[in-house]
Write a protein that holds these residues in place. Structure first.
Motif, PDB file in Angstrom:
ATOM      1  N   VAL A   1       0.839  -1.206   0.000  1.00  0.00           N
ATOM      2  CA  VAL A   1       0.000   0.000   0.000  1.00  0.00           C
ATOM      3  C   VAL A   1       0.875   1.257   0.000  1.00  0.00           C
ATOM      4  N   VAL A   2       1.912   1.279   0.838  1.00  0.00           N
ATOM      5  CA  VAL A   2       2.797   2.452   0.878  1.00  0.00           C
ATOM      6  C   VAL A   2       3.491   2.636  -0.470  1.00  0.00           C
ATOM      7  N   MET A   3       3.922   1.550  -1.081  1.00  0.00           N
ATOM      8  CA  MET A   3       4.556   1.647  -2.403  1.00  0.00           C
ATOM      9  C   MET A   3       3.589   2.223  -3.427  1.00  0.00           C
ATOM     10  N   PHE A   4       2.346   1.783  -3.385  1.00  0.00           N
ATOM     11  CA  PHE A   4       1.338   2.288  -4.318  1.00  0.00           C
ATOM     12  C   PHE A   4       1.078   3.775  -4.090  1.00  0.00           C
ATOM     13  N   LEU A   5       0.927   4.176  -2.807  1.00  0.00           N
ATOM     14  CA  LEU A   5       0.674   5.572  -2.493  1.00  0.00           C
ATOM     15  C   LEU A   5       1.864   6.465  -2.851  1.00  0.00           C
ATOM     16  N   ALA A   6       3.066   5.879  -2.831  1.00  0.00           N
ATOM     17  CA  ALA A   6       4.267   6.657  -3.149  1.00  0.00           C
ATOM     18  C   ALA A   6       4.340   6.983  -4.634  1.00  0.00           C
ATOM     19  N   GLY A   7       3.550   6.268  -5.454  1.00  0.00           N
ATOM     20  CA  GLY A   7       3.517   6.569  -6.882  1.00  0.00           C
ATOM     21  C   GLY A   7       4.287   5.594  -7.749  1.00  0.00           C
ATOM     22  N   ILE A   8       4.570   4.399  -7.219  1.00  0.00           N
ATOM     23  CA  ILE A   8       5.244   3.389  -8.042  1.00  0.00           C
ATOM     24  C   ILE A   8       4.375   3.093  -9.268  1.00  0.00           C
ATOM     25  N   PRO A   9       4.938   3.129 -10.471  1.00  0.00           N
ATOM     26  CA  PRO A   9       4.138   2.891 -11.680  1.00  0.00           C
ATOM     27  C   PRO A   9       3.468   1.522 -11.678  1.00  0.00           C
ATOM     28  N   VAL A  10       2.299   1.470 -12.299  1.00  0.00           N
ATOM     29  CA  VAL A  10       1.533   0.225 -12.339  1.00  0.00           C
ATOM     30  C   VAL A  10       2.320  -0.881 -13.036  1.00  0.00           C
ATOM     31  N   ARG A  11       3.116  -0.535 -14.048  1.00  0.00           N
ATOM     32  CA  ARG A  11       3.873  -1.560 -14.784  1.00  0.00           C
ATOM     33  C   ARG A  11       4.844  -2.288 -13.861  1.00  0.00           C
ATOM     34  N   LEU A  12       5.390  -1.577 -12.871  1.00  0.00           N
ATOM     35  CA  LEU A  12       6.296  -2.228 -11.930  1.00  0.00           C
ATOM     36  C   LEU A  12       5.530  -3.168 -11.012  1.00  0.00           C
ATOM     37  N   PHE A  13       4.310  -2.761 -10.643  1.00  0.00           N
ATOM     38  CA  PHE A  13       3.476  -3.652  -9.835  1.00  0.00           C
ATOM     39  C   PHE A  13       3.129  -4.915 -10.623  1.00  0.00           C
ATOM     40  N   VAL A  14       2.839  -4.735 -11.910  1.00  0.00           N
ATOM     41  CA  VAL A  14       2.512  -5.887 -12.747  1.00  0.00           C
ATOM     42  C   VAL A  14       3.696  -6.846 -12.800  1.00  0.00           C
ATOM     43  N   GLY A  15       4.892  -6.297 -12.957  1.00  0.00           N
ATOM     44  CA  GLY A  15       6.088  -7.138 -12.970  1.00  0.00           C
ATOM     45  C   GLY A  15       6.293  -7.850 -11.649  1.00  0.00           C
TER      46      GLY A  15
END
Length: 365
Positions: free
Chosen positions: A170-184
Motif C-alpha cells: 500500500v505504501v509503495m502504491f501511495l508513493a507513486g510506483i508505476p503500475v507496470r512495476l506492480f505488474v512485474g
C-alpha cells in the motif's frame, strides 16, 4: 480561557469515542461468549484496552519528525527480535512467535505491521522524485518487506506475514510506483507460488484447500468455517438476542471469543449489529485517510495512508475469513477479539495517526 488544556481539547474526540464504542461493544460480545460472565475474557480485555489507549495518547504527542527518525532503528530492532524469536522464542500452539521477557510475552511480528509502514514511508520520503519510476524505487522496498516476511513465515504465521506484505505494498502504491512495476512484481510473485506453497506447513495448505471446499471435511478442518456460517446465517436481520446465541454457548463454534468473534456477535445481534460494527470501523478508517490528505509532509501522507489501511486489512481479512470468503489465517477482529496483540497494534496505529493529524492541523492554522 478554556478550562480544558489545549492538548486534550485538540484530540479527535469523535474518533476516540468510536474506538471506545467498538471496544465496548466487543466487551459485551465477550461477556455473552463467556455465558454472562466478566471472566475470563471481558474484564481483562477492558483493563488491557484502557492501558493501551493511554499508551496511544502518549504516543500521539510524538512529533512526526521524531517518528521519521525512529523508523529505521525501529525496523532494525524488530528484525533482530524476529531473529531472536527463531533462536529463543516461546512455543505455543505449534508456533514460535513470542519472546518471553519475564513480565510480558512480546510478539515482535505484531509491532512490525506499523513499523514496516513507517520505514517505507521514510524510504520514499528520502527517495528523489526522479527515481520513483525506476527499479531503484522498488527493489530496496521489496527487500525491506521480504526480510520480515520470510522471518514471520518461518514461525509460522501466514496471516501476519501477509499483512506485513499488504501494508508495504500500500505504501509503495501511495508513493507513486508505476503500475507496470506492480505488474512485474505480481508476475514474479505468481512464479514463486510453488515455492511459497512448499514453505507452508500441512495445516496451512489444508486451510487453503478447505477454503475452496469446506464440505470436503465437515468434521475436521472444515468444521470452523461451516459452524461460523451457520452462526452468522442463523442470526438473521436482528439476531437471536443478547445471551441467546446457541452456536457459541453450546460450543459448536470454535474460537468464538477470538478469531471467530464476529460470528458470535452476528448470531446474537444479526445483520444490523454486523452492519453497525462495519460502519464504525469504516468511519475510523476514513478518518485516517483524511489525516493522510491533510498531512503536510510526504512522510506523513504515506505513513497515515499505510497505517489506516493496516487497520482496514485487519477488519477485511477477519470478516472475509469468518464468512468463508478467504482462507482461515488467524487474523483477529481488532478491539473485539479477545487478546492483546491486535489491540496493541491498532492503538499504536491510532496514536501515530493522531500525532500526524495534530501536526497537519497546526500547520493549517
Amino acid at each position: 480561557m478554556s478550562l480544558v488544556p489545549a492538548p486534550i481539547a485538540k484530540l479527535p474526540w469523535g474518533v476516540l469515542a468510536l474506538v471506545c464504542g467498538i471496544c465496548g461493544f466487543g466487551l459485551v460480545v465477550l461477556y455473552s461468549a463467556a455465558g454472562g460472565s466478566l471472566r475470563p475474557w471481558a474484564l481483562s480485555q477492558g483493563v488491557r484496552f484502557c492501558a493501551f489507549l493511554v499508551g496511544a495518547l502518549i504516543l500521539s504527542r510524538i512529533r512526526v519528525e521524531t517518528l521519521k527518525g525512529l523508523a529505521v532503528p525501529g525496523y532494525v530492532l524488530l528484525v533482530g527480535m524476529l531473529v531472536g524469536v527463531e533462536a529463543l522464542g516461546a512455543v505455543a500452539g505449534g508456533s514460535r512467535r513470542w519472546l518471553d521477557l519475564g513480565i510480558i510475552r512480546l510478539q515482535p511480528s505484531e509491532l512490525m505491521k506499523p513499523v514496516i509502514v513507517l520505514v517505507l514511508a521514510w524510504f520514499y520520503d528520502m527517495l528523489p522524485a526522479a527515481e520513483i519510476r525506476r527499479w531503484s524505487a522498488i527493489w530496496p522496498a521489496a527487500l525491506l518487506i521480504g526480510v520480515p516476511f520470510l522471518l514471520v513465515m518461518a514461525q509460522p504465521d501466514l496471516g501476519t506475514s501477509l499483512m506485513i506484505v499488504f501494508g508495504g505494498i500500500v505504501v509503495m502504491f501511495l508513493a507513486g510506483i508505476p503500475v507496470r512495476l506492480f505488474v512485474g512484481g505480481i508476475a514474479a510473485l505468481v512464479a514463486l507460488i510453488p515455492v511459497a506453497l512448499g514453505m507452508l506447513h500441512d495445516y496451512q495448505r489444508s486451510r487453503i484447500e478447505i477454503f475452496l471446499n469446506p464440505e470436503s471435511d465437515p468434521l475436521g478442518t472444515g468444521y470452523h468455517i461451516i459452524q461460523s456460517k451457520i452462526a452468522i446465517g442463523s442470526g438473521g436481520i436482528l439476531g437471536k438476542g443478547f445471551l441467546a446465541g446457541t452456536q457459541s454457548h453450546l460450543d459448536y463454534l470454535p474460537e468464538g471469543h477470538t478469531d471467530f468473534v464476529f460470528a458470535t456477535m452476528a448470531e446474537e445481534w444479526g445483520l444490523m449489529g454486523g452492519v453497525g460494527l462495519i460502519v464504525a470501523y469504516l468511519m475510523v478508517i476514513l478518518w485516517g485517510m483524511r489525516v493522510a490528505g491533510r498531512a503536510t509532509t510526504r512522510f506523513g501522507r504515506l505513513a497515515a495512508g499505510g497505517l489506516s489501511t493496516t487497520i482496514f486489512f485487519y477488519v477485511a481479512i477477519n470478516m472475509s475469513m469468518v464468512m468463508g470468503l478467504a482462507p482461515v489465517v488467524g487474523i483477529p477482529l481488532p478491539l473485539v477479539s479477545f487478546g492483546g496483540s491486535a489491540m496493541m497494534t491498532v492503538l499504536i496505529c491510532l496514536g501515530l495517526l493522531i500525532a500526524i493529524d495534530r501536526e497537519g492541523r497546526d500547520a493549517a492554522r
